[in-house]
Design a protein around this motif. Structure first.
Motif, PDB file in Angstrom:
ATOM      1  N   ASN A  41       0.720  -1.063   0.178  1.00  0.00           N
ATOM      2  CA  ASN A  41       0.277  -0.334   0.091  1.00  0.00           C
ATOM      3  C   ASN A  41       0.815   1.157   0.193  1.00  0.00           C
ATOM      4  OD1 ASN A  41      -2.429  -1.091  -0.095  1.00  0.00           O
ATOM      5  ND2 ASN A  41      -2.327  -1.668   2.638  1.00  0.00           N
ATOM      6  N   SER A  42       1.833   1.419   1.077  1.00  0.00           N
ATOM      7  CA  SER A  42       3.256   2.740   0.770  1.00  0.00           C
ATOM      8  C   SER A  42       3.349   2.896  -0.652  1.00  0.00           C
ATOM      9  CB  SER A  42       4.456   2.353   1.626  1.00  0.00           C
ATOM     10  OG  SER A  42       4.748   1.361   0.838  1.00  0.00           O
ATOM     11  N   PHE A  43       3.520   1.770  -1.902  1.00  0.00           N
ATOM     12  CA  PHE A  43       3.305   2.681  -2.453  1.00  0.00           C
ATOM     13  C   PHE A  43       2.844   3.176  -3.757  1.00  0.00           C
ATOM     14  CE2 PHE A  43       3.146   2.037  -8.222  1.00  0.00           C
ATOM     15  CZ  PHE A  43       4.869   2.337  -8.341  1.00  0.00           C
ATOM     16  N   TYR A  44       1.636   2.854  -3.783  1.00  0.00           N
ATOM     17  CA  TYR A  44      -0.207   3.848  -3.977  1.00  0.00           C
ATOM     18  C   TYR A  44      -0.095   5.084  -3.192  1.00  0.00           C
ATOM     19  CZ  TYR A  44      -1.111  -0.713  -6.198  1.00  0.00           C
ATOM     20  OH  TYR A  44      -0.898  -1.372  -6.820  1.00  0.00           O
ATOM     21  N   GLN A  45       0.359   5.111  -1.706  1.00  0.00           N
ATOM     22  CA  GLN A  45       0.653   6.136  -1.263  1.00  0.00           C
ATOM     23  C   GLN A  45       1.714   7.750  -1.520  1.00  0.00           C
ATOM     24  OE1 GLN A  45       1.491   5.407   2.438  1.00  0.00           O
ATOM     25  NE2 GLN A  45       1.493   8.159   3.493  1.00  0.00           N
ATOM     26  N   PHE A 227       9.492  13.317  -6.336  1.00  0.00           N
ATOM     27  CA  PHE A 227       9.737  11.965  -6.123  1.00  0.00           C
ATOM     28  C   PHE A 227      10.212  11.964  -4.881  1.00  0.00           C
ATOM     29  CE2 PHE A 227      11.654   7.462  -6.387  1.00  0.00           C
ATOM     30  CZ  PHE A 227      10.108   7.242  -6.165  1.00  0.00           C
ATOM     31  N   VAL A 228      11.277  12.685  -4.392  1.00  0.00           N
ATOM     32  CA  VAL A 228      12.467  12.061  -3.392  1.00  0.00           C
ATOM     33  C   VAL A 228      11.845  12.649  -2.079  1.00  0.00           C
ATOM     34  CG1 VAL A 228      14.334  12.587  -2.367  1.00  0.00           C
ATOM     35  CG2 VAL A 228      14.475  12.543  -4.747  1.00  0.00           C
ATOM     36  N   ALA A 229      10.997  13.725  -2.310  1.00  0.00           N
ATOM     37  CA  ALA A 229      10.193  14.294  -1.665  1.00  0.00           C
ATOM     38  C   ALA A 229       8.866  12.932  -0.718  1.00  0.00           C
ATOM     39  CB  ALA A 229       9.595  15.950  -1.330  1.00  0.00           C
ATOM     40  N   ALA A 230       8.609  12.881  -2.076  1.00  0.00           N
ATOM     41  CA  ALA A 230       7.179  11.838  -1.492  1.00  0.00           C
ATOM     42  C   ALA A 230       7.611  10.915  -1.047  1.00  0.00           C
ATOM     43  CB  ALA A 230       6.696  11.251  -3.026  1.00  0.00           C
ATOM     44  N   PHE A 231       9.349  10.242  -1.224  1.00  0.00           N
ATOM     45  CA  PHE A 231       9.975   8.689  -0.984  1.00  0.00           C
ATOM     46  C   PHE A 231       9.607   9.254   0.320  1.00  0.00           C
ATOM     47  CE2 PHE A 231      12.808   6.514   0.424  1.00  0.00           C
ATOM     48  CZ  PHE A 231      12.588   5.215   0.223  1.00  0.00           C
ATOM     49  N   TYR A 235       7.973   7.037   4.086  1.00  0.00           N
ATOM     50  CA  TYR A 235       8.559   6.190   4.237  1.00  0.00           C
ATOM     51  C   TYR A 235       9.598   6.729   5.567  1.00  0.00           C
ATOM     52  CZ  TYR A 235       7.998   3.160  -0.161  1.00  0.00           C
ATOM     53  OH  TYR A 235       7.550   2.343  -1.008  1.00  0.00           O
ATOM     54  N   VAL A 236       8.842   7.896   5.693  1.00  0.00           N
ATOM     55  CA  VAL A 236       9.329   8.223   6.991  1.00  0.00           C
ATOM     56  C   VAL A 236       8.050   8.724   7.874  1.00  0.00           C
ATOM     57  CG1 VAL A 236      11.282  10.256   8.259  1.00  0.00           C
ATOM     58  CG2 VAL A 236      12.292   8.376   6.464  1.00  0.00           C
ATOM     59  N   ALA A 237       8.263   8.473   9.128  1.00  0.00           N
ATOM     60  CA  ALA A 237       7.249   9.221   9.908  1.00  0.00           C
ATOM     61  C   ALA A 237       7.442   9.938  10.703  1.00  0.00           C
ATOM     62  CB  ALA A 237       6.460   7.839  11.014  1.00  0.00           C
ATOM     63  N   ALA A 238       6.520  11.784  10.088  1.00  0.00           N
ATOM     64  CA  ALA A 238       6.849  12.737  10.460  1.00  0.00           C
ATOM     65  C   ALA A 238       6.857  12.623  11.982  1.00  0.00           C
ATOM     66  CB  ALA A 238       5.336  13.656  10.106  1.00  0.00           C
TER      67      ALA A 238
END
Length: 333
Positions: A41-45, A227-231, A235-238
């Protein structure tokens, strides 16, 4: 030969950029039903965040490249020389004031600044315009006012602290850099064309061509940055960032780091900042609102594509230090 190769590369870069966006917007969903059902699901996020960043930024980049094309074809070096004061402080002040009335985001402002610098605007004056344009323009201030429950306080603090920080940063840059700092010397040389001697229709055609070149040139760096910002957002929890501390200084640094990583459009970041009111002090939220529009991940990549790395790194350091000090000072007001 060089021009033909450059045109070839621009054309195919543009096709690649458009193809990548179409893939994420359409084929990703279609293929997901066929053979990509096992993706997490993380890919779609990641896909959703990536698209949201692009959708926010592209309209402002389009505005920016058309203005850059207009500057290229209709504004001469003589116009610039007449408009920009010789005094450094006056030049910086004027650029900060003009930027404050200019509705652009931190991505859309980059091609405009590049063209202004190529036309002869001093680099320190260009920095003032670069910083205040996305930060304190009327649209941003209005969205901040609405995001904080029609409270004028946060909008006023953002405008005042942001303007003061931009002024100090641009003045600091003036002591370290005098040349235009563009990566390619031909950018500055291209501004010496006698465009004003061409017919008006011809100049309009050239303006559109310059705008298209500028869009594809900036577009690939926008997509990489988005893309880098979205990644990182995926994958890094705020919330994990707040494990490092919750004091004023720690939370201010954390909110500045968060603004850098999230790479939000300045017209919408106030609504995200307001959602942190129960987690951090208002001073730290103000840091989020001032720092993000000045420098973030995606526009750092765009700046590195245009200006020399040493200048971008120095600008990054000045923005970080001066914004932090200005925000901390506001906590005593």
């Amino acid at each position: 030969m060089y021009r033909g190769l450059r045109t070839y590369l621009i054309d195919y870069t543009g096709i690649l950029v458009i193809g990548l966006v179409i893939y994420f917007m359409y084929f990703n969903e279609w293929l997901g039903d066929k053979w990509m059902t096992h993706l997490p699901n993380s890919f779609y996020q990641l896909n959703t965040i990536f698209l949201s960043i692009l959708i926010e930024a592209i309209p402002f980049v389009l505005i920016g490249v058309f203005i850059a094309g207009f500057i290229q074809m209709f504004v001469t070096e003589k116009h610039i020389q007449r408009l920009i004061p010789k005094n450094k402080f006056m030049a910086v002040t004027m650029s900060c004031v003009v930027g404050g009335f200019f509705p652009a985001c931190e991505c859309g402002i980059v091609p405009i600044v590049r063209r202004l610098v190529a036309k002869g605007v001093p680099i320190y004056a260009a920095v003032g315009f670069l910083l205040t344009g996305p930060l304190i323009n009327p649209i941003v201030i209005l969205s901040t006012y609405m995001a904080f429950g029609n409270d004028i306080k946060m909008a006023s603090l953002r405008m005042g602290a942001g303007f003061a920080a931009a002024l100090l940063i641009a003045l600091s840059i003036s002591f370290f850099f005098q040349s235009n700092q563009l990566k390619q010397a031909q950018e500055a040389a291209s501004g010496k064309q006698a465009a004003h001697k061409q017919k008006f229709i011809r100049r309009l055609e050239e303006m559109v061509k310059h705008s298209i070149d500028e869009f594809f040139d900036m577009g690939k760096y926008l997509i990489i940055g988005a893309f880098v910002a979205a990644f990182l957002q995926t994958y890094v929890a705020a919330t994990s960032l707040f494990l490092f501390g919750d004091g004023l200084i720690a939370s201010t640094f954390i909110m500045m780091g968060l603004a850098y990583l999230l790479s939000l459009c300045s017209e919408a970041d106030a609504f995200i900042g307001a959602s942190f009111r129960n987690l951090v002090p208002d001073t730290s939220i103000l840091a989020f609102l001032v720092y993000g529009p000045m420098i973030d991940l995606k526009n750092t990549i765009m700046l590195l594509s245009v200006f020399k790395a040493r200048f971008v790194v120095t600008l990054f350091i000045f923005i970080t230090v001066i914004v932090f000090l200005c925000i901390i000072l506001t906590s005593f007001i």
